[in-house]
Write an enzyme that holds these catalytic residues in place. Sequence first.
Site, PDB file in Angstrom:
ATOM      1  N   ARG A 282       0.846  -1.193   0.000  1.00 36.21           N
ATOM      2  CA  ARG A 282       0.000   0.000   0.000  1.00 36.21           C
ATOM      3  C   ARG A 282       0.885   1.247   0.000  1.00 36.21           C
ATOM      4  O   ARG A 282       2.038   1.212   0.444  1.00 36.21           O
ATOM      5  CB  ARG A 282      -0.915   0.013   1.221  1.00 36.21           C
ATOM      6  CG  ARG A 282      -1.819  -1.209   1.338  1.00 36.21           C
ATOM      7  CD  ARG A 282      -2.598  -1.176   2.647  1.00 36.21           C
ATOM      8  NE  ARG A 282      -3.510  -2.313   2.802  1.00 36.21           N
ATOM      9  CZ  ARG A 282      -3.201  -3.458   3.398  1.00 36.21           C
ATOM     10  NH1 ARG A 282      -1.985  -3.626   3.931  1.00 36.21           N
ATOM     11  NH2 ARG A 282      -4.076  -4.427   3.500  1.00 36.21           N
TER      12      ARG A 282
ATOM     13  N   LYS B 103      -1.782  -2.833   8.044  1.00 32.95           N
ATOM     14  CA  LYS B 103      -2.936  -2.409   8.826  1.00 32.95           C
ATOM     15  C   LYS B 103      -2.990  -3.176  10.140  1.00 32.95           C
ATOM     16  O   LYS B 103      -2.659  -4.363  10.192  1.00 32.95           O
ATOM     17  CB  LYS B 103      -4.226  -2.641   8.033  1.00 32.95           C
ATOM     18  CG  LYS B 103      -4.416  -1.673   6.855  1.00 32.95           C
ATOM     19  CD  LYS B 103      -5.758  -1.888   6.203  1.00 32.95           C
ATOM     20  CE  LYS B 103      -6.007  -0.858   5.102  1.00 32.95           C
ATOM     21  NZ  LYS B 103      -7.330  -1.049   4.459  1.00 32.95           N
TER      22      LYS B 103
ATOM     23  N   HIS C  56      -2.766   2.229  -5.611  1.00 33.35           N
ATOM     24  CA  HIS C  56      -3.592   1.062  -5.312  1.00 33.35           C
ATOM     25  C   HIS C  56      -3.904   0.279  -6.579  1.00 33.35           C
ATOM     26  O   HIS C  56      -4.097  -0.939  -6.534  1.00 33.35           O
ATOM     27  CB  HIS C  56      -4.883   1.482  -4.609  1.00 33.35           C
ATOM     28  CG  HIS C  56      -5.356   0.478  -3.612  1.00 33.35           C
ATOM     29  ND1 HIS C  56      -4.726   0.254  -2.415  1.00 33.35           N
ATOM     30  CD2 HIS C  56      -6.397  -0.399  -3.646  1.00 33.35           C
ATOM     31  CE1 HIS C  56      -5.339  -0.696  -1.746  1.00 33.35           C
ATOM     32  NE2 HIS C  56      -6.356  -1.120  -2.478  1.00 33.35           N
TER      33      HIS C  56
ATOM     34  N   ARG D 231      -1.159  -2.039  -7.057  1.00 38.68           N
ATOM     35  CA  ARG D 231      -1.356  -3.176  -6.145  1.00 38.68           C
ATOM     36  C   ARG D 231      -2.321  -4.194  -6.766  1.00 38.68           C
ATOM     37  O   ARG D 231      -2.067  -5.408  -6.745  1.00 38.68           O
ATOM     38  CB  ARG D 231      -1.895  -2.642  -4.816  1.00 38.68           C
ATOM     39  CG  ARG D 231      -2.224  -3.682  -3.752  1.00 38.68           C
ATOM     40  CD  ARG D 231      -2.607  -2.939  -2.469  1.00 38.68           C
ATOM     41  NE  ARG D 231      -3.271  -3.752  -1.469  1.00 38.68           N
ATOM     42  CZ  ARG D 231      -2.649  -4.479  -0.542  1.00 38.68           C
ATOM     43  NH1 ARG D 231      -1.334  -4.524  -0.523  1.00 38.68           N
ATOM     44  NH2 ARG D 231      -3.329  -5.169   0.354  1.00 38.68           N
TER      45      ARG D 231
ATOM     46  N   HIS E  25      -3.693  -9.252   3.356  1.00 37.82           N
ATOM     47  CA  HIS E  25      -5.142  -9.284   3.546  1.00 37.82           C
ATOM     48  C   HIS E  25      -5.498 -10.118   4.771  1.00 37.82           C
ATOM     49  O   HIS E  25      -4.977 -11.223   4.947  1.00 37.82           O
ATOM     50  CB  HIS E  25      -5.843  -9.882   2.324  1.00 37.82           C
ATOM     51  CG  HIS E  25      -5.895  -8.966   1.151  1.00 37.82           C
ATOM     52  ND1 HIS E  25      -6.067  -9.406  -0.145  1.00 37.82           N
ATOM     53  CD2 HIS E  25      -5.810  -7.609   1.069  1.00 37.82           C
ATOM     54  CE1 HIS E  25      -6.078  -8.371  -0.968  1.00 37.82           C
ATOM     55  NE2 HIS E  25      -5.928  -7.277  -0.253  1.00 37.82           N
TER      56      HIS E  25
ATOM     57  N   TYR F 232      -9.343 -10.959  -7.011  1.00 33.42           N
ATOM     58  CA  TYR F 232      -8.421 -10.964  -8.139  1.00 33.42           C
ATOM     59  C   TYR F 232      -8.604 -12.177  -9.038  1.00 33.42           C
ATOM     60  O   TYR F 232      -8.227 -12.139 -10.207  1.00 33.42           O
ATOM     61  CB  TYR F 232      -6.979 -10.863  -7.630  1.00 33.42           C
ATOM     62  CG  TYR F 232      -6.766  -9.588  -6.862  1.00 33.42           C
ATOM     63  CD1 TYR F 232      -6.791  -8.360  -7.507  1.00 33.42           C
ATOM     64  CD2 TYR F 232      -6.603  -9.604  -5.492  1.00 33.42           C
ATOM     65  CE1 TYR F 232      -6.648  -7.174  -6.800  1.00 33.42           C
ATOM     66  CE2 TYR F 232      -6.451  -8.425  -4.772  1.00 33.42           C
ATOM     67  CZ  TYR F 232      -6.475  -7.218  -5.435  1.00 33.42           C
ATOM     68  OH  TYR F 232      -6.344  -6.049  -4.734  1.00 33.42           O
TER      69      TYR F 232
END
Length: 292
Positions: A143, A167, A238, A241, A264, A273
């Site tokens: 990110r 995150k 992004h 990404r 994730h 994806y």
Amino acid sequence: MLAAFERYLRLERDLSPHTVRAYLGDVASLFAHLRATGRERIAELDITDLRAWLGEQHRAGLSRTTLARRIACARTFTAFCHRRGWLAHDPGPLLGTTKAERRLPAVLTQEQAQAALSPPVSGDPKELRDHAIMELLYATGIRVSELCALDLGDVDRERNTIRVMGKGRKERTVPFGQPAARALDAWCVRGRPQWVRDGTPPALFLGVRGGRIDPGTVRRVVHARLAGVPGAPGMGPHGIRHTMATHLLEGGADLRSVQEILGHASLATTQLYTHVSIERLRAAYRQAHPRA
């Protein structure tokens, strides 16, 4: 209150500027609804108010995606107010959920990605930095906030990996290939030293004044690079990404590995994806098959 909420979103939640602006607009809409109903004190906010506000939005014809975001914003806001002592009870968890529409993200073709990663033609520090940024984004799928937070010590050149703080303060290790390694070496040896000043942090990527690079600068780098690629969709970091994840799956990577690389929390997020790859396959089939 809004200023405090904005600081919380930026610093503690690490949300993108676009999401922060959207959340602030959502809270402003909630405040307008409360004023219209004569309940201006935040301490009076309850689940009935939230449901009435969201019902008003639904009747106004807002999309499921927008409603889902406003529910997420309401939960974040009420939790924030409860933590600050402005609400005696947090009504946010009582809200239902609206499933947002899943739109497939735009991605670059492999040919477009290669064109965007053309090496610099000079030893200019900015060109070296921008090339290293593009190579690392495409190589790792990190990110933009994660890239800006990288320090020199987070790069392991022996193993060609970077240590990323994602995150929720979750740390992961992400590999990168030789093109990114060469670009990083060129930047760190020939570019970065020219921008170092007194007080320069140990950041991997710097701005022209010697400070840590900011997300806005990275977004401008990506947009500028892609503007010169014929047919490339407009996108920011992004989008790179998304592109990296799609190309990994098209190359045969398994879903669990891609999930770990991207950081994730849920495999369901990574599964998006697979749909991107299938849609690209369908598009190629429709274009090439005589009986499609």
